[in-house]
Design a protein around this motif. Structure first.
Motif, PDB file in Angstrom:
ATOM      1  N   GLU A  20      25.655 -19.578 -18.867  1.00  0.00           N
ATOM      2  CA  GLU A  20      24.336 -19.856 -18.311  1.00  0.00           C
ATOM      3  C   GLU A  20      23.421 -20.701 -19.194  1.00  0.00           C
ATOM      4  O   GLU A  20      22.602 -21.462 -18.674  1.00  0.00           O
ATOM      5  N   VAL A  21      23.533 -20.584 -20.499  1.00  0.00           N
ATOM      6  CA  VAL A  21      22.531 -21.225 -21.369  1.00  0.00           C
ATOM      7  C   VAL A  21      22.544 -22.759 -21.312  1.00  0.00           C
ATOM      8  O   VAL A  21      21.475 -23.363 -21.388  1.00  0.00           O
ATOM      9  N   ALA A  24      20.490 -23.585 -18.326  1.00  0.00           N
ATOM     10  CA  ALA A  24      19.115 -23.121 -18.540  1.00  0.00           C
ATOM     11  C   ALA A  24      18.350 -24.087 -19.442  1.00  0.00           C
ATOM     12  O   ALA A  24      17.232 -24.491 -19.112  1.00  0.00           O
ATOM     13  N   ILE A  28      15.401 -26.670 -18.073  1.00  0.00           N
ATOM     14  CA  ILE A  28      14.010 -26.536 -18.504  1.00  0.00           C
ATOM     15  C   ILE A  28      13.476 -27.878 -19.010  1.00  0.00           C
ATOM     16  O   ILE A  28      12.401 -28.308 -18.635  1.00  0.00           O
ATOM     17  N   LYS A  48      13.718 -25.827 -12.408  1.00  0.00           N
ATOM     18  CA  LYS A  48      13.033 -25.483 -13.650  1.00  0.00           C
ATOM     19  C   LYS A  48      12.681 -23.997 -13.686  1.00  0.00           C
ATOM     20  O   LYS A  48      12.821 -23.334 -14.715  1.00  0.00           O
ATOM     21  N   TYR A  50      14.242 -21.571 -11.998  1.00  0.00           N
ATOM     22  CA  TYR A  50      15.501 -20.843 -12.143  1.00  0.00           C
ATOM     23  C   TYR A  50      15.990 -20.909 -13.591  1.00  0.00           C
ATOM     24  O   TYR A  50      16.451 -19.914 -14.150  1.00  0.00           O
ATOM     25  N   SER A  51      15.881 -22.075 -14.195  1.00  0.00           N
ATOM     26  CA  SER A  51      16.344 -22.254 -15.574  1.00  0.00           C
ATOM     27  C   SER A  51      15.569 -21.365 -16.537  1.00  0.00           C
ATOM     28  O   SER A  51      16.140 -20.811 -17.478  1.00  0.00           O
ATOM     29  N   THR A  52      14.277 -21.236 -16.300  1.00  0.00           N
ATOM     30  CA  THR A  52      13.454 -20.363 -17.134  1.00  0.00           C
ATOM     31  C   THR A  52      13.897 -18.913 -16.982  1.00  0.00           C
ATOM     32  O   THR A  52      14.035 -18.181 -17.973  1.00  0.00           O
ATOM     33  N   ALA A  54      16.890 -17.928 -16.018  1.00  0.00           N
ATOM     34  CA  ALA A  54      18.231 -17.829 -16.607  1.00  0.00           C
ATOM     35  C   ALA A  54      18.151 -17.717 -18.126  1.00  0.00           C
ATOM     36  O   ALA A  54      18.896 -16.941 -18.743  1.00  0.00           O
ATOM     37  N   LEU A  55      17.259 -18.481 -18.747  1.00  0.00           N
ATOM     38  CA  LEU A  55      17.096 -18.396 -20.198  1.00  0.00           C
ATOM     39  C   LEU A  55      16.595 -17.009 -20.599  1.00  0.00           C
ATOM     40  O   LEU A  55      17.074 -16.428 -21.579  1.00  0.00           O
ATOM     41  N   CYS A  58      19.457 -14.663 -20.446  1.00  0.00           N
ATOM     42  CA  CYS A  58      20.349 -14.896 -21.595  1.00  0.00           C
ATOM     43  C   CYS A  58      19.802 -14.203 -22.841  1.00  0.00           C
ATOM     44  O   CYS A  58      20.565 -13.609 -23.614  1.00  0.00           O
TER      45      CYS A  58
END
Length: 147
Positions: A20-21, A24, A28, A48, A50-52, A54-55, A58
């Motif tokens: 995932e990272v 992510a 971002i 963006k 979703y990426s936040t 996901a981070l 993580c």
């Protein structure tokens, strides 16, 4: 190195991070540079967001990795990640092509696409979390008896 009360199966938390990272971080800082088709302003904002998320997950996985297996928070995160990876796997298997990349004519003939590979990776992680869950039930039972 694993600690007392920690199973080697906990590496599934680190595998989640490895999958995932990259998305992510790139999502971002440079979502428009991701190799996806038909990105517009709305999808860039959602990507963006979703990426936040996901981070953040993580980071939670990294913090939960060394914890003992019987802790309810670690088990709750694991079941949440199991559900997430299982559903994302299904979504990716059913998705139309949205990654403009090919593994070549041979693989395309067998309908093996980046979306299918990505779906398989999520499916294996979903299975990994189920395996972790079942493989660590003994830890929780021992702690229940000790209490």
């Amino acid at each position: 190195m694993s600690q007392p009360g920690q199973s080697p199966l906990s590496t599934v938390f680190l595998l989640h991070i490895a999958l995932e990272v990259p998305l992510a971080i790139q999502g971002i800082w440079a979502p428009a540079s991701l190799p996806f088709l038909q990105l517009n302003n709305t999808t860039l904002v959602l990507l963006k967001m979703y990426s936040t998320l996901a981070l953040g997950v993580c980071i939670m996985s990294l913090l939960c990795y060394p914890l003992p297996e019987f802790l309810p928070g670690k088990r709750a995160l694991a079941i949440g990640l199991c559900v997430y990876h299982s559903i994302v796997s299904t979504v990716l298997f059913q998705a139309p092509r949205f990654i403009p990349f090919s593994f070549g004519a041979f693989f395309e003939a067998y309908k093996f696409t980046p979306e299918i590979l990505w779906g398989c990776m999520h499916g294996f992680l979903g299975l990994g979390f189920v395996t972790w869950w079942q493989g660590t039930v003994a830890f929780t039972q021992m702690m229940k008896k000790a209490a």
